[in-house]
Design a protein around this motif. Structure first.
Motif, PDB file in Angstrom:
ATOM      1  N   LYS A  88      48.053-115.473  21.402  1.00 39.52           N
ATOM      2  CA  LYS A  88      47.128-116.296  22.191  1.00 39.52           C
ATOM      3  C   LYS A  88      47.115-115.886  23.653  1.00 39.52           C
ATOM      4  O   LYS A  88      46.058-115.885  24.307  1.00 39.52           O
ATOM      5  CB  LYS A  88      47.520-117.768  22.062  1.00 39.52           C
ATOM      6  CG  LYS A  88      46.618-118.721  22.836  1.00 39.52           C
ATOM      7  CD  LYS A  88      47.042-120.168  22.618  1.00 39.52           C
ATOM      8  CE  LYS A  88      46.147-121.129  23.391  1.00 39.52           C
ATOM      9  NZ  LYS A  88      46.551-122.548  23.163  1.00 39.52           N
ATOM     10  N   TYR A  89      48.280-115.515  24.171  1.00 38.54           N
ATOM     11  CA  TYR A  89      48.383-115.168  25.589  1.00 38.54           C
ATOM     12  C   TYR A  89      48.531-113.660  25.815  1.00 38.54           C
ATOM     13  O   TYR A  89      48.981-113.228  26.883  1.00 38.54           O
ATOM     14  CB  TYR A  89      49.547-115.943  26.221  1.00 38.54           C
ATOM     15  CG  TYR A  89      49.283-117.437  26.220  1.00 38.54           C
ATOM     16  CD1 TYR A  89      48.354-118.003  27.087  1.00 38.54           C
ATOM     17  CD2 TYR A  89      49.926-118.273  25.302  1.00 38.54           C
ATOM     18  CE1 TYR A  89      48.085-119.361  27.066  1.00 38.54           C
ATOM     19  CE2 TYR A  89      49.665-119.636  25.277  1.00 38.54           C
ATOM     20  CZ  TYR A  89      48.744-120.172  26.157  1.00 38.54           C
ATOM     21  OH  TYR A  89      48.471-121.527  26.128  1.00 38.54           O
ATOM     22  N   ASP A  90      48.143-112.870  24.803  1.00 36.19           N
ATOM     23  CA  ASP A  90      48.135-111.404  24.911  1.00 36.19           C
ATOM     24  C   ASP A  90      49.497-110.843  25.316  1.00 36.19           C
ATOM     25  O   ASP A  90      49.596-109.935  26.151  1.00 36.19           O
ATOM     26  CB  ASP A  90      47.065-110.947  25.914  1.00 36.19           C
ATOM     27  CG  ASP A  90      45.657-111.309  25.474  1.00 36.19           C
ATOM     28  OD1 ASP A  90      45.376-111.202  24.268  1.00 36.19           O
ATOM     29  OD2 ASP A  90      44.853-111.715  26.331  1.00 36.19           O
ATOM     30  N   LEU A  91      50.542-111.372  24.699  1.00 37.49           N
ATOM     31  CA  LEU A  91      51.900-110.942  25.019  1.00 37.49           C
ATOM     32  C   LEU A  91      52.537-110.132  23.888  1.00 37.49           C
ATOM     33  O   LEU A  91      53.708-109.771  23.973  1.00 37.49           O
ATOM     34  CB  LEU A  91      52.771-112.165  25.340  1.00 37.49           C
ATOM     35  CG  LEU A  91      52.348-112.942  26.597  1.00 37.49           C
ATOM     36  CD1 LEU A  91      53.143-114.235  26.720  1.00 37.49           C
ATOM     37  CD2 LEU A  91      52.529-112.078  27.845  1.00 37.49           C
ATOM     38  N   ALA A  92      51.759-109.854  22.839  1.00 39.75           N
ATOM     39  CA  ALA A  92      52.253-109.034  21.727  1.00 39.75           C
ATOM     40  C   ALA A  92      51.219-107.980  21.384  1.00 39.75           C
ATOM     41  O   ALA A  92      50.012-108.240  21.431  1.00 39.75           O
ATOM     42  CB  ALA A  92      52.555-109.892  20.508  1.00 39.75           C
ATOM     43  N   SER A  93      51.697-106.798  21.045  1.00 39.15           N
ATOM     44  CA  SER A  93      50.780-105.732  20.642  1.00 39.15           C
ATOM     45  C   SER A  93      50.447-105.821  19.164  1.00 39.15           C
ATOM     46  O   SER A  93      49.377-105.392  18.733  1.00 39.15           O
ATOM     47  CB  SER A  93      51.382-104.362  20.959  1.00 39.15           C
ATOM     48  OG  SER A  93      52.608-104.182  20.274  1.00 39.15           O
ATOM     49  N   GLN A  94      51.369-106.397  18.363  1.00 37.43           N
ATOM     50  CA  GLN A  94      51.093-106.580  16.940  1.00 37.43           C
ATOM     51  C   GLN A  94      52.100-107.531  16.317  1.00 37.43           C
ATOM     52  O   GLN A  94      53.234-107.669  16.783  1.00 37.43           O
ATOM     53  CB  GLN A  94      51.129-105.250  16.188  1.00 37.43           C
ATOM     54  CG  GLN A  94      52.463-104.533  16.237  1.00 37.43           C
ATOM     55  CD  GLN A  94      52.490-103.310  15.335  1.00 37.43           C
ATOM     56  OE1 GLN A  94      52.718-103.420  14.132  1.00 37.43           O
ATOM     57  NE2 GLN A  94      52.252-102.146  15.926  1.00 37.43           N
ATOM     58  N   SER A  95      51.657-108.195  15.252  1.00 40.21           N
ATOM     59  CA  SER A  95      52.522-109.046  14.435  1.00 40.21           C
ATOM     60  C   SER A  95      52.204-108.729  12.984  1.00 40.21           C
ATOM     61  O   SER A  95      51.054-108.878  12.554  1.00 40.21           O
ATOM     62  CB  SER A  95      52.265-110.529  14.720  1.00 40.21           C
ATOM     63  OG  SER A  95      52.572-110.849  16.062  1.00 40.21           O
ATOM     64  N   VAL A  96      53.213-108.286  12.229  1.00 43.91           N
ATOM     65  CA  VAL A  96      52.984-107.831  10.861  1.00 43.91           C
ATOM     66  C   VAL A  96      54.089-108.326   9.939  1.00 43.91           C
ATOM     67  O   VAL A  96      55.153-108.755  10.385  1.00 43.91           O
ATOM     68  CB  VAL A  96      52.926-106.283  10.780  1.00 43.91           C
ATOM     69  CG1 VAL A  96      51.812-105.733  11.665  1.00 43.91           C
ATOM     70  CG2 VAL A  96      54.269-105.662  11.160  1.00 43.91           C
TER      71      VAL A  96
ATOM     72  N   GLU B  51      50.774-107.444   5.517  1.00 44.56           N
ATOM     73  CA  GLU B  51      49.957-108.477   6.150  1.00 44.56           C
ATOM     74  C   GLU B  51      49.975-108.279   7.658  1.00 44.56           C
ATOM     75  O   GLU B  51      50.962-107.795   8.226  1.00 44.56           O
ATOM     76  CB  GLU B  51      50.473-109.881   5.810  1.00 44.56           C
ATOM     77  CG  GLU B  51      50.336-110.266   4.351  1.00 44.56           C
ATOM     78  CD  GLU B  51      50.791-111.686   4.076  1.00 44.56           C
ATOM     79  OE1 GLU B  51      50.426-112.588   4.864  1.00 44.56           O
ATOM     80  OE2 GLU B  51      51.517-111.894   3.090  1.00 44.56           O
ATOM     81  N   VAL B  52      48.869-108.666   8.293  1.00 45.93           N
ATOM     82  CA  VAL B  52      48.768-108.597   9.751  1.00 45.93           C
ATOM     83  C   VAL B  52      48.251-109.937  10.261  1.00 45.93           C
ATOM     84  O   VAL B  52      47.542-110.655   9.549  1.00 45.93           O
ATOM     85  CB  VAL B  52      47.826-107.458  10.210  1.00 45.93           C
ATOM     86  CG1 VAL B  52      48.357-106.105   9.771  1.00 45.93           C
ATOM     87  CG2 VAL B  52      46.415-107.675   9.671  1.00 45.93           C
ATOM     88  N   LEU B  53      48.615-110.264  11.496  1.00 49.91           N
ATOM     89  CA  LEU B  53      48.101-111.490  12.097  1.00 49.91           C
ATOM     90  C   LEU B  53      46.660-111.262  12.521  1.00 49.91           C
ATOM     91  O   LEU B  53      46.359-110.359  13.303  1.00 49.91           O
ATOM     92  CB  LEU B  53      48.948-111.886  13.307  1.00 49.91           C
ATOM     93  CG  LEU B  53      48.568-113.225  13.957  1.00 49.91           C
ATOM     94  CD1 LEU B  53      48.903-114.388  13.019  1.00 49.91           C
ATOM     95  CD2 LEU B  53      49.282-113.401  15.293  1.00 49.91           C
ATOM     96  N   PHE B  54      45.768-112.084  11.981  1.00 51.44           N
ATOM     97  CA  PHE B  54      44.350-112.006  12.325  1.00 51.44           C
ATOM     98  C   PHE B  54      43.925-113.397  12.752  1.00 51.44           C
ATOM     99  O   PHE B  54      43.882-114.319  11.938  1.00 51.44           O
ATOM    100  CB  PHE B  54      43.526-111.529  11.130  1.00 51.44           C
ATOM    101  CG  PHE B  54      42.064-111.352  11.432  1.00 51.44           C
ATOM    102  CD1 PHE B  54      41.612-110.239  12.127  1.00 51.44           C
ATOM    103  CD2 PHE B  54      41.144-112.311  11.035  1.00 51.44           C
ATOM    104  CE1 PHE B  54      40.261-110.079  12.412  1.00 51.44           C
ATOM    105  CE2 PHE B  54      39.795-112.164  11.313  1.00 51.44           C
ATOM    106  CZ  PHE B  54      39.353-111.046  12.008  1.00 51.44           C
ATOM    107  N   GLY B  55      43.631-113.563  14.038  1.00 50.55           N
ATOM    108  CA  GLY B  55      43.374-114.901  14.547  1.00 50.55           C
ATOM    109  C   GLY B  55      44.662-115.697  14.522  1.00 50.55           C
ATOM    110  O   GLY B  55      45.655-115.316  15.134  1.00 50.55           O
TER     111      GLY B  55
END
Length: 284
Positions: free
Chosen positions: A250-258, A268-272
């Motif tokens: 939400k606050y653009d503090l991660a490049s990816q979450s999987v 799986e990837v975080l989408f929204g």
């Protein structure tokens, strides 16, 4: 009450309690659920994936209980921070790898916790499923996280009073995932002032609802030292791997979450705000 009725009631209580407290799994030195070679292979694949993404620090999560025993929507039972480090082997050789900074429940004293550093094979040794949650923060956040841990500030954020469903909106109790959140917030706001961190948590962080009945919670609290709702008012919500991933995104503090599968592939990837099946299902 007849003996059979008493036995039935006890069985019911234990079943309800187990299905709730199964959201635990934040303990060290658990019995291996898979062949050692499989665990080592999986742990190496997780390390390789993180390294391939250039991660110097990342959030790592494991599954410590069968998915059917976890409250609805909760996927992982233990979360920690991994740092790329110099690691000294038993023979004195120095190698590069990831050290994992955990909050674990104390053995025999489950309502208390301690900070423990271990390594990927140790981390996944007692995993029920060979899946991993991985959140890679932005480079600046990684640098800040590294500073929090290498300067010992993570210890300043530790509260030894443990609850499986600790409320992250106050500092009364803490679990492994809340401790991870506290480290992240200390990195974001550059402070270890607990009152300030909790005020910011209340303003910006959304915990995940624990979808289980008050009946289960009541009996869980009666029979398990590490289950309590005394730090909650109203609906019970706690910190989870997913809620941390959503927060950082939400606050653009991660490049990816999987989420990684047993072969190290991204499944799986975080989408929204949700984890969805990876279209590429890419492999390391």
């Amino acid at each position: 009450m007849t003996i059979s009725c008493k036995q039935s009631l006890i069985a019911l209580v234990l079943t309800l309690t187990f299905s709730f407290t199964a959201s635990a799994g934040s303990q060290a030195n658990k019995v291996a659920m898979h062949e050692p070679e499989q665990i080592v292979h999986f742990a190496k694949n997780v390390e390789k994936y993180a390294a391939s993404q250039g991660a110097r620090a990342f959030i790592i999560a494991r599954v410590g209980r069968p998915q059917k025993d976890l409250p609805k929507g909760i996927r992982f039972t233990h979360t920690a921070v991994a740092l790329y480090s110099d690691i000294t082997l038993d023979d004195g050789e120095m190698v590069k790898g990831y050290a994992i900074y955990n909050l674990y429940q104390k053995s025999g004293e489950l309502d208390k916790s301690q900070l423990v550093t271990d390594y990927p094979v140790d981390f996944f040794w007692g995993a029920n499923q060979l899946n991993a949650g991985v959140i890679i923060p932005t480079p600046d956040m990684q640098t800040r996280l590294i500073d929090i841990i290498t300067t010992g500030k993570n210890a300043q954020l530790h509260n030894e009073n443990y609850s499986v469903i600790a409320n992250p909106m106050n500092s009364q109790l803490q679990n492994c995932t809340e401790h991870t959140l506290d480290m992240l917030n200390a990195a974001i706001y550059q402070t270890t002032d607990i009152d300030q961190l909790k005020a910011n948590t209340q303003t910006y962080f959304t915990p995940q609802r624990v979808h289980t009945s008050r009946f289960k919670l009541m009996f869980g609290a009666m029979l398990q030292d590490d289950v309590t709702t005394k730090d909650h008012t109203g609906k019970v919500a706690t910190t989870t791997f997913r809620s941390i991933a959503q927060y950082l995104a939400k606050y653009d503090l991660a490049s990816q979450s999987v989420i990684l599968g047993r072969d190290g592939q991204v499944v799986e990837v975080l989408f929204g705000s949700k984890f969805v099946t990876s279209a590429a299902n890419s492999s390391i």
